[in-house]
Motif scaffolding. Structure first.
Motif, PDB file in Angstrom:
ATOM      1  N   GLU A  75      38.665  44.973  47.520  1.00  0.00           N
ATOM      2  CA  GLU A  75      39.036  44.041  48.570  1.00  0.00           C
ATOM      3  C   GLU A  75      39.246  42.665  47.948  1.00  0.00           C
ATOM      4  O   GLU A  75      38.393  42.170  47.213  1.00  0.00           O
ATOM      5  CB  GLU A  75      37.935  43.977  49.633  1.00  0.00           C
ATOM      6  CG  GLU A  75      38.320  43.210  50.872  1.00  0.00           C
ATOM      7  CD  GLU A  75      39.403  43.893  51.671  1.00  0.00           C
ATOM      8  OE1 GLU A  75      40.202  43.162  52.284  1.00  0.00           O
ATOM      9  OE2 GLU A  75      39.458  45.143  51.685  1.00  0.00           O
ATOM     10  N   ASN A  76      40.397  42.047  48.209  1.00  0.00           N
ATOM     11  CA  ASN A  76      40.714  40.732  47.666  1.00  0.00           C
ATOM     12  C   ASN A  76      40.249  39.667  48.651  1.00  0.00           C
ATOM     13  O   ASN A  76      40.774  39.573  49.766  1.00  0.00           O
ATOM     14  CB  ASN A  76      42.222  40.613  47.430  1.00  0.00           C
ATOM     15  CG  ASN A  76      42.596  39.281  46.816  1.00  0.00           C
ATOM     16  OD1 ASN A  76      41.925  38.810  45.921  1.00  0.00           O
ATOM     17  ND2 ASN A  76      43.663  38.683  47.320  1.00  0.00           N
ATOM     18  N   VAL A  77      39.253  38.866  48.268  1.00  0.00           N
ATOM     19  CA  VAL A  77      38.667  37.886  49.182  1.00  0.00           C
ATOM     20  C   VAL A  77      38.617  36.508  48.528  1.00  0.00           C
ATOM     21  O   VAL A  77      38.543  36.381  47.306  1.00  0.00           O
ATOM     22  CB  VAL A  77      37.258  38.327  49.634  1.00  0.00           C
ATOM     23  CG1 VAL A  77      37.344  39.571  50.498  1.00  0.00           C
ATOM     24  CG2 VAL A  77      36.346  38.603  48.448  1.00  0.00           C
ATOM     25  N   ALA A  78      38.684  35.462  49.367  1.00  0.00           N
ATOM     26  CA  ALA A  78      38.724  34.086  48.889  1.00  0.00           C
ATOM     27  C   ALA A  78      37.316  33.543  48.674  1.00  0.00           C
ATOM     28  O   ALA A  78      36.482  33.583  49.582  1.00  0.00           O
ATOM     29  CB  ALA A  78      39.485  33.205  49.878  1.00  0.00           C
ATOM     30  N   ARG A  79      37.065  33.032  47.478  1.00  0.00           N
ATOM     31  CA  ARG A  79      35.750  32.483  47.127  1.00  0.00           C
ATOM     32  C   ARG A  79      35.462  31.194  47.899  1.00  0.00           C
ATOM     33  O   ARG A  79      36.339  30.355  48.102  1.00  0.00           O
ATOM     34  CB  ARG A  79      35.696  32.182  45.632  1.00  0.00           C
ATOM     35  CG  ARG A  79      35.677  33.408  44.756  1.00  0.00           C
ATOM     36  CD  ARG A  79      35.854  33.055  43.295  1.00  0.00           C
ATOM     37  NE  ARG A  79      34.849  32.103  42.804  1.00  0.00           N
ATOM     38  CZ  ARG A  79      34.806  31.654  41.550  1.00  0.00           C
ATOM     39  NH1 ARG A  79      35.707  32.090  40.667  1.00  0.00           N
ATOM     40  NH2 ARG A  79      33.871  30.810  41.178  1.00  0.00           N
ATOM     41  N   LEU A  80      34.199  31.018  48.277  1.00  0.00           N
ATOM     42  CA  LEU A  80      33.771  29.785  48.940  1.00  0.00           C
ATOM     43  C   LEU A  80      33.270  28.739  47.954  1.00  0.00           C
ATOM     44  O   LEU A  80      33.406  27.538  48.198  1.00  0.00           O
ATOM     45  CB  LEU A  80      32.678  30.084  49.972  1.00  0.00           C
ATOM     46  CG  LEU A  80      33.102  30.170  51.436  1.00  0.00           C
ATOM     47  CD1 LEU A  80      33.544  28.810  51.964  1.00  0.00           C
ATOM     48  CD2 LEU A  80      34.188  31.192  51.651  1.00  0.00           C
ATOM     49  N   ASP A  81      32.676  29.176  46.839  1.00  0.00           N
ATOM     50  CA  ASP A  81      32.063  28.207  45.931  1.00  0.00           C
ATOM     51  C   ASP A  81      33.063  27.219  45.363  1.00  0.00           C
ATOM     52  O   ASP A  81      32.711  26.082  45.031  1.00  0.00           O
ATOM     53  CB  ASP A  81      31.331  28.927  44.794  1.00  0.00           C
ATOM     54  CG  ASP A  81      32.275  29.763  43.939  1.00  0.00           C
ATOM     55  OD1 ASP A  81      32.465  29.433  42.752  1.00  0.00           O
ATOM     56  OD2 ASP A  81      32.846  30.746  44.455  1.00  0.00           O
ATOM     57  N   VAL A  82      34.347  27.609  45.264  1.00  0.00           N
ATOM     58  CA  VAL A  82      35.353  26.729  44.661  1.00  0.00           C
ATOM     59  C   VAL A  82      35.883  25.692  45.645  1.00  0.00           C
ATOM     60  O   VAL A  82      36.642  24.798  45.247  1.00  0.00           O
ATOM     61  CB  VAL A  82      36.523  27.546  44.081  1.00  0.00           C
ATOM     62  CG1 VAL A  82      36.051  28.412  42.920  1.00  0.00           C
ATOM     63  CG2 VAL A  82      37.186  28.412  45.149  1.00  0.00           C
TER      64      VAL A  82
END
Length: 275
Positions: free
Chosen positions: A254-261
């Motif tokens: 699953e391709n998901v967008a990181r929050l830490d960045v």
């Protein structure tokens, strides 16, 4: 090969230009605690507290019924998300767009309702708000949605303080479709378990821990749904959000967008809006 977005609100356009972001400049320090304290001070006393789910109350179902089309008609659409501050929800960027499908910041062009604190549509109570402002991430298919009032009865998901690590266990939650072809939001919250398999600059690849089904992995209308860690099923930390691919419920990462960045960017947006 380009993959389709998980929501029906609009198409994923990859990196969003910085010029589209409102208030992307520097700002003073901002904390969720400050917003919560301000909300508690200004909030009218309610006759009774709303009934809220004891599990994952921070999960958000986003629905719209009046999305304008080029031919003058309107359509419905849905996304998923999570509360990260009393007046802010994180969801996918393509959930808010112009009439030609480009990601939009500012007041939305259609009425987007946000329901929190439920596991099923039929559950009593919950909290409902309207989105009044949107901020598009400059680096990924992610948006901040500001609510018309603060939600003070739910503990928001915390933002990460460190990058994800390979092998880290993640939970998924979303209100997406139970079919890849008959697309409409579910009447109940879907849940699944994954692990971090790959880490990229702004995204990560999450591997399912059990065979995929439409009940335990993202499908259309799950866009923006949280991938998070939680020890008690009530509080937790948001690690990433659903944005696209693979097809539902086929095997694959699953391709998901990181929050830490985008944590610093999120704090700047909320800080500017609170002035």
């Amino acid at each position: 090969m380009t993959k389709s977005p998980r929501g029906r609100i609009g198409k994923r356009l990859g990196t969003v230009a910085v010029a589209m972001i409102l208030g992307a400049g520097g700002a003073g320090a901002y904390t969720v605690a400050q917003e919560r304290a301000a909300a508690e001070t200004s909030r009218p006393h309610a006759a009774a507290k709303p009934v809220l789910s004891h599990e994952l109350p921070f999960n958000a179902k986003l629905t719209a019924k009046d999305i304008p089309q080029l031919d003058g008609s309107v359509r419905s659409g849905a996304c998923s998300g999570s509360l990260i501050a009393p007046q802010w929800v994180v969801t996918a960027g393509h959930c808010f767009h112009s009439i030609v499908g480009t990601p939009d910041s500012g007041p939305p062009r259609y009425h987007m309702a946000v329901t929190l604190g439920k596991l099923k549509d039929s559950d009593p109570g919950g909290e409902t708000a309207q989105v009044v402002d949107v901020r598009q991430s400059p680096v990924s298919d992610l948006a901040l949605a500001k609510l018309d009032h603060a939600i003070t009865d739910i503990v928001p998901l915390a933002l990460p303080t460190a990058p994800p690590t390979v092998g880290e266990p993640l939970q998924f939650a979303g209100w997406g479709s139970l079919s890849s072809t008959v697309v409409k939001p579910s009447d109940h919250l879907k849940r699944g378990t994954f692990t971090v398999a790959e880490i990229h600059e702004y995204t990560l690849g999450a591997a399912p821990t059990v065979p995929r089904t439409v009940e335990n992995s993202p499908c259309p209308d799950d866009s923006g749904g949280p991938f998070f860690v939680s020890a008690d099923g009530v509080t937790g930390t948001l690690v990433a959000i659903v944005n696209n691919g693979p097809a539902c419920p086929q095997a694959g990462l699953e391709n998901v967008a990181r929050l830490d960045v985008v944590v610093d960017w999120i704090h700047r947006q909320m800080g500017l809006a609170s002035r």
